[in-house]
Design an enzyme around this catalytic site. Structure first.
Site, PDB file in Angstrom:
ATOM      1  N   ASP A 230     -10.492 -12.460 -89.688  1.00  0.00           N
ATOM      2  CA  ASP A 230     -11.497 -12.507 -88.621  1.00  0.00           C
ATOM      3  C   ASP A 230     -12.901 -12.128 -89.110  1.00  0.00           C
ATOM      4  O   ASP A 230     -13.869 -12.227 -88.348  1.00  0.00           O
ATOM      5  CB  ASP A 230     -11.085 -11.605 -87.446  1.00  0.00           C
ATOM      6  CG  ASP A 230      -9.851 -12.129 -86.723  1.00  0.00           C
ATOM      7  OD1 ASP A 230      -9.438 -13.267 -87.008  1.00  0.00           O
ATOM      8  OD2 ASP A 230      -9.305 -11.397 -85.874  1.00  0.00           O
TER       9      ASP A 230
ATOM     10  N   ARG B  30      -0.778 -22.630 -85.721  1.00  0.00           N
ATOM     11  CA  ARG B  30      -0.387 -21.384 -85.075  1.00  0.00           C
ATOM     12  C   ARG B  30       0.939 -21.435 -84.301  1.00  0.00           C
ATOM     13  O   ARG B  30       0.957 -21.236 -83.076  1.00  0.00           O
ATOM     14  CB  ARG B  30      -1.535 -20.867 -84.195  1.00  0.00           C
ATOM     15  CG  ARG B  30      -2.822 -20.703 -84.986  1.00  0.00           C
ATOM     16  CD  ARG B  30      -3.952 -20.125 -84.160  1.00  0.00           C
ATOM     17  NE  ARG B  30      -3.809 -18.704 -83.943  1.00  0.00           N
ATOM     18  CZ  ARG B  30      -4.714 -17.950 -83.336  1.00  0.00           C
ATOM     19  NH1 ARG B  30      -5.817 -18.495 -82.879  1.00  0.00           N
ATOM     20  NH2 ARG B  30      -4.519 -16.660 -83.159  1.00  0.00           N
TER      21      ARG B  30
ATOM     22  N   ARG C 136     -15.912 -15.305 -75.986  1.00  0.00           N
ATOM     23  CA  ARG C 136     -14.520 -14.830 -76.034  1.00  0.00           C
ATOM     24  C   ARG C 136     -14.440 -13.473 -76.720  1.00  0.00           C
ATOM     25  O   ARG C 136     -13.521 -12.705 -76.450  1.00  0.00           O
ATOM     26  CB  ARG C 136     -13.651 -15.809 -76.839  1.00  0.00           C
ATOM     27  CG  ARG C 136     -13.281 -17.086 -76.153  1.00  0.00           C
ATOM     28  CD  ARG C 136     -12.214 -17.794 -76.962  1.00  0.00           C
ATOM     29  NE  ARG C 136     -11.142 -16.869 -77.272  1.00  0.00           N
ATOM     30  CZ  ARG C 136     -10.463 -16.838 -78.418  1.00  0.00           C
ATOM     31  NH1 ARG C 136     -10.712 -17.697 -79.374  1.00  0.00           N
ATOM     32  NH2 ARG C 136      -9.507 -15.953 -78.610  1.00  0.00           N
TER      33      ARG C 136
ATOM     34  N   CYS D 203      -5.009 -24.878 -82.583  1.00  0.00           N
ATOM     35  CA  CYS D 203      -6.382 -24.564 -82.206  1.00  0.00           C
ATOM     36  C   CYS D 203      -7.263 -24.808 -83.425  1.00  0.00           C
ATOM     37  O   CYS D 203      -6.786 -25.267 -84.459  1.00  0.00           O
ATOM     38  CB  CYS D 203      -6.520 -23.154 -81.652  1.00  0.00           C
ATOM     39  SG  CYS D 203      -6.572 -21.883 -82.888  1.00  0.00           S
TER      40      CYS D 203
ATOM     41  N   LYS E 258     -11.201  -6.392 -78.592  1.00  0.00           N
ATOM     42  CA  LYS E 258     -10.547  -7.535 -77.917  1.00  0.00           C
ATOM     43  C   LYS E 258      -9.071  -7.625 -78.294  1.00  0.00           C
ATOM     44  O   LYS E 258      -8.206  -7.781 -77.441  1.00  0.00           O
ATOM     45  CB  LYS E 258     -11.256  -8.839 -78.302  1.00  0.00           C
ATOM     46  CG  LYS E 258     -10.457 -10.102 -77.993  1.00  0.00           C
ATOM     47  CD  LYS E 258     -11.157 -11.372 -78.391  1.00  0.00           C
ATOM     48  CE  LYS E 258     -10.809 -11.939 -79.739  1.00  0.00           C
ATOM     49  NZ  LYS E 258      -9.490 -12.542 -79.914  1.00  0.00           N
ATOM     50  N   ASN E 259      -8.778  -7.543 -79.596  1.00  0.00           N
ATOM     51  CA  ASN E 259      -7.408  -7.775 -80.049  1.00  0.00           C
ATOM     52  C   ASN E 259      -6.475  -6.597 -79.769  1.00  0.00           C
ATOM     53  O   ASN E 259      -5.269  -6.687 -79.989  1.00  0.00           O
ATOM     54  CB  ASN E 259      -7.391  -8.139 -81.535  1.00  0.00           C
ATOM     55  CG  ASN E 259      -7.955  -9.537 -81.759  1.00  0.00           C
ATOM     56  OD1 ASN E 259      -8.176 -10.276 -80.803  1.00  0.00           O
ATOM     57  ND2 ASN E 259      -8.201  -9.880 -83.007  1.00  0.00           N
TER      58      ASN E 259
HETATM   59  C1  LIG Z   1      -5.397 -11.849 -80.016  1.00  0.00           C
HETATM   60  C2  LIG Z   1      -5.227 -11.443 -81.438  1.00  0.00           C
HETATM   61  O1  LIG Z   1      -4.839 -10.330 -81.737  1.00  0.00           O
HETATM   62  N1  LIG Z   1      -5.564 -12.351 -82.340  1.00  0.00           N
HETATM   63  C3  LIG Z   1      -5.474 -12.014 -83.748  1.00  0.00           C
HETATM   64  C4  LIG Z   1      -4.040 -12.220 -84.207  1.00  0.00           C
HETATM   65  O2  LIG Z   1      -3.683 -13.561 -83.930  1.00  0.00           O
HETATM   66  P1  LIG Z   1      -2.149 -13.994 -84.004  1.00  0.00           P
HETATM   67  O3  LIG Z   1      -1.305 -12.927 -83.448  1.00  0.00           O
HETATM   68  O4  LIG Z   1      -2.053 -15.355 -83.423  1.00  0.00           O
HETATM   69  O5  LIG Z   1      -1.956 -14.081 -85.585  1.00  0.00           O
HETATM   70  P2  LIG Z   1      -0.616 -13.996 -86.414  1.00  0.00           P
HETATM   71  O6  LIG Z   1      -0.686 -12.784 -87.273  1.00  0.00           O
HETATM   72  O7  LIG Z   1       0.547 -14.170 -85.523  1.00  0.00           O
HETATM   73  O8  LIG Z   1      -0.755 -15.292 -87.320  1.00  0.00           O
HETATM   74  C5  LIG Z   1      -0.960 -15.240 -88.695  1.00  0.00           C
HETATM   75  C6  LIG Z   1      -0.346 -16.466 -89.351  1.00  0.00           C
HETATM   76  O9  LIG Z   1       1.054 -16.499 -89.108  1.00  0.00           O
HETATM   77  C7  LIG Z   1       1.445 -17.745 -88.589  1.00  0.00           C
HETATM   78  N2  LIG Z   1       2.558 -17.537 -87.651  1.00  0.00           N
HETATM   79  C8  LIG Z   1       2.430 -16.603 -86.656  1.00  0.00           C
HETATM   80  C9  LIG Z   1       3.443 -16.405 -85.752  1.00  0.00           C
HETATM   81  C10 LIG Z   1       4.606 -17.167 -85.853  1.00  0.00           C
HETATM   82  O10 LIG Z   1       5.558 -17.044 -85.072  1.00  0.00           O
HETATM   83  N3  LIG Z   1       4.693 -18.084 -86.851  1.00  0.00           N
HETATM   84  C11 LIG Z   1       3.696 -18.297 -87.754  1.00  0.00           C
HETATM   85  O11 LIG Z   1       3.802 -19.141 -88.640  1.00  0.00           O
HETATM   86  C12 LIG Z   1       0.181 -18.258 -87.901  1.00  0.00           C
HETATM   87  O12 LIG Z   1       0.208 -19.656 -87.770  1.00  0.00           O
HETATM   88  C13 LIG Z   1      -0.894 -17.791 -88.843  1.00  0.00           C
HETATM   89  O13 LIG Z   1      -1.038 -18.697 -89.917  1.00  0.00           O
HETATM   90  O14 LIG Z   1      -3.961 -11.920 -85.597  1.00  0.00           O
HETATM   91  C14 LIG Z   1      -4.752 -12.798 -86.420  1.00  0.00           C
HETATM   92  C15 LIG Z   1      -4.481 -12.440 -87.876  1.00  0.00           C
HETATM   93  O15 LIG Z   1      -4.986 -11.200 -88.182  1.00  0.00           O
HETATM   94  C16 LIG Z   1      -6.219 -12.679 -86.037  1.00  0.00           C
HETATM   95  O16 LIG Z   1      -6.952 -13.639 -86.757  1.00  0.00           O
HETATM   96  C17 LIG Z   1      -6.417 -12.898 -84.557  1.00  0.00           C
HETATM   97  O17 LIG Z   1      -7.733 -12.556 -84.197  1.00  0.00           O
HETATM   98  C1  LIG Z   2      -8.859 -15.769 -84.019  1.00  0.00           C
HETATM   99  C2  LIG Z   2      -9.252 -14.831 -83.167  1.00  0.00           C
HETATM  100  O1  LIG Z   2      -8.741 -14.624 -81.934  1.00  0.00           O
HETATM  101  P1  LIG Z   2      -7.524 -15.380 -81.190  1.00  0.00           P
HETATM  102  O2  LIG Z   2      -6.272 -15.032 -81.902  1.00  0.00           O
HETATM  103  O3  LIG Z   2      -7.565 -14.765 -79.828  1.00  0.00           O
HETATM  104  O4  LIG Z   2      -7.831 -16.847 -81.217  1.00  0.00           O
HETATM  105  C3  LIG Z   2     -10.340 -13.858 -83.501  1.00  0.00           C
HETATM  106  O5  LIG Z   2     -10.465 -12.849 -82.771  1.00  0.00           O
HETATM  107  O6  LIG Z   2     -11.091 -14.096 -84.462  1.00  0.00           O
END
Ligand SMILES: CC(=O)N[C@H]1[C@@H](OP(=O)(O)OP(=O)(O)OC[C@H]2O[C@@H](n3ccc(=O)[nH]c3=O)[C@H](O)[C@@H]2O)O[C@H](CO)[C@@H](O)[C@@H]1O
Ligand SMILES: C=C(OP(=O)(O)O)C(=O)O
Length: 436
Positions: free
Chosen positions: A306, A122, A398, A117, A22-23
């Site tokens: 995850d 996030r 999802r 969420c 998925k990711n």
């Molecule tokens: C669709 C997808 O691939 N989802 C994955 C992606 O989510 P996602 O890309 O949202 O996760 P991030 O690595 O960006 O987020 C990690 C942390 O960084 C923080 N943050 C992130 C961006 C930003 O601009 N500012 C900030 O503060 C977030 O709030 C969070 O606490 O990586 C996460 C961390 O491995 C996984 O749990 C999710 O399953």
């Molecule tokens: C947190 C997850 O996904 P998303 O970033 O799409 O919410 C996940 O795959 O566990």
């Protein structure tokens, strides 16, 4: 409302096949918008509700998308719209991943603010900081983020405060069509980043260093549609590894890539679980008694957030006291209350959870709070005494295709029913190609 009903007590055995990740597929589909010439063919795409959502976003943006037999084709050669509305972003946060592509293609992107969420607030400040460094002006207002560049984006040196997966992906996509070279430091190193870089390079991009802490992108003038097969889902694989271990079973997880699962395998080995690498996957053999361990979630190659809730399920069944510390998301312990309903001896202390096993787990009616929590509650049901009913299955759909059916094939006593009648029904993800 649907429920999954599990009766605990069966050891799992046999083999299970992992889907495409998925990711990985969500950013790859978003990246396909960068091709102003030719069609992209994306293979091994799982029939998940998130995939249907990202396809809808692309169609809304004026791309031509089909989804059949686990294959997505995207023709983004027409002029694209610039806006991803809230109805999509609300359903799935990963919709913000179209922002980098749209900005690079159109010089403008308008995406609804994702908001918080169930697992934390996030923010996307690191994505926006990257766009600004490349010459875009970013404004936030009326529930939207708007980024605009005066002409083409330009190369830049960008340091991420945290190795954010989404920020790394969004900035990588934007930089592919920028003028000059972009260097992104302190980037995410997840296997899904490498998969995206491989797809971008097949499209004609020049991305180097994916999988290390620094990514270098030389901008090109145009990108073309490309053919790409998505990597196997390491989190789905990990979830079935836990299913085998928790039931003291013996399961071959076909398609699992051990190099993507190093931290999880190491922790499970510490717990007494045995692994054998086979030609087409990883065999997992659960011990009679599991040992307690401590876990701290970290960006890759650290322990994946995850897999945190699924490992919590496993540790509830282990002998001794364990501590799980969540460092990636600020609020990813919503499932703890649900585990308590199943008689778990567990408490939250700041960013950690302390649990004393083995708990005398009991079946109960529990609600999934996010997608991995849904899987974790079902895994707990596999060893709980009596019947566990798990609701809020929209979260499960999802990220998992036919989860209950795959477990049933491995020998679990499990069914999915509509809540009113408690008669068997089929999940959305099981209906072939809703969009065909
Ligand atoms: C669709 C997808 O691939 N989802 C994955 C992606 O989510 P996602 O890309 O949202 O996760 P991030 O690595 O960006 O987020 C990690 C942390 O960084 C923080 N943050 C992130 C961006 C930003 O601009 N500012 C900030 O503060 C977030 O709030 C969070 O606490 O990586 C996460 C961390 O491995 C996984 O749990 C999710 O399953
Ligand atoms: C947190 C997850 O996904 P998303 O970033 O799409 O919410 C996940 O795959 O566990």
């Amino acid at each position: 409302m649907e429920k999954i009903i599990v009766r605990g007590g069966r050891r799992l055995s046999g083999s299970v096949k992992v889907e495409g990740a998925k990711n990985a597929v969500l950013p790859v589909i978003a990246a396909s918008l960068l091709a102003s010439d030719g069609k992209s063919v994306i293979r091994d795409v799982p029939t998940l509700s998130d995939v249907y959502t990202i396809n809808e976003v692309l169609r809304y943006l004026n791309a031509d998308v089909t989804f059949k037999n686990n294959e997505v084709t995207v023709d983004a050669s027409r002029e694209l719209k610039v806006e991803a509305p809230f109805e999509y972003v609300r359903k799935m946060r990963a919709s913000v991943l179209v922002m980098g592509s749209l900005l690079a293609r159109n010089g403008r992107a308008r995406v609804a603010l994702p908001g918080g969420c169930a697992i934390g607030s996030r923010p996307i400040d690191q994505h926006l900081k990257g766009f600004e460094a490349m010459g875009a002006t970013v404004k936030v207002g009326n529930g939207f983020i708007e980024a605009e560049s005066n002409g083409r984006l330009h190369g830049a040196k960008i340091y991420l405060d945290f190795p954010s997966v989404g920020a790394t992906e969004n900035i990588m996509m934007a930089a592919t069509l920028a003028q000059g070279t972009t260097i992104i430091e302190n980037v995410a190193k997840e296997p899904e980043i490498v998969d995206l870089a491989n797809f971008l390079n097949k499209m004609g991009a020049k991305v180097r260093g994916a999988g290390t802490g620094t990514i270098r992108i030389e901008g090109v003038d145009v990108l073309f549609g490309a053919d790409h097969t998505i990597i196997p889902d390491r989190i789905e694989a990990g979830t079935f590894m836990v299913a085998a271990a928790i039931t003291g079973g013996n399961v071959l997880v076909r398609g699992a890539v051990p190099e993507h699962l190093t931290s999880l395998i190491a922790k499970m080995e510490e717990m007494g679980v045995m692994f054998e690498e086979e030609a087409d996957g990883l065999r997992v053999i659960g011990p009679e008694k599991l040992k307690a361990v401590d876990i701290k979630t970290m960006p890759h190659p650290g322990f994946p957030t995850d897999m945190q809730s699924q490992m919590m399920a496993l540790l509830l069944h282990a002998n001794g006291t364990s501590m799980i510390t969540e460092t990636v998301f600020e609020n990813r312990f919503m499932h703890v209350e649900e585990f308590r309903r199943m008689n778990a001896d567990i408490k939250i202390e700041g960013r950690s959870v302390i649990l004393n096993g083995p708990c005398n787990l009991q079946g109960a009616e529990v609600a999934a709070t996010d997608l991995r929590a849904a899987a974790a509650l079902i895994l707990t049901g596999l060893v709980a005494d009596g019947v566990t009913r798990v609701t809020e299955l929209k979260h499960l759909d999802r990220g998992y295709v036919d989860f209950h059916q795959k477990l049933a094939v491995l020998g679990a006593d499990i069914e999915r029913v509509s809540a009113v009648e408690e008669t068997p029904s089929f999940p959305k993800a099981f209906v072939a190609d809703l969009n065909a």
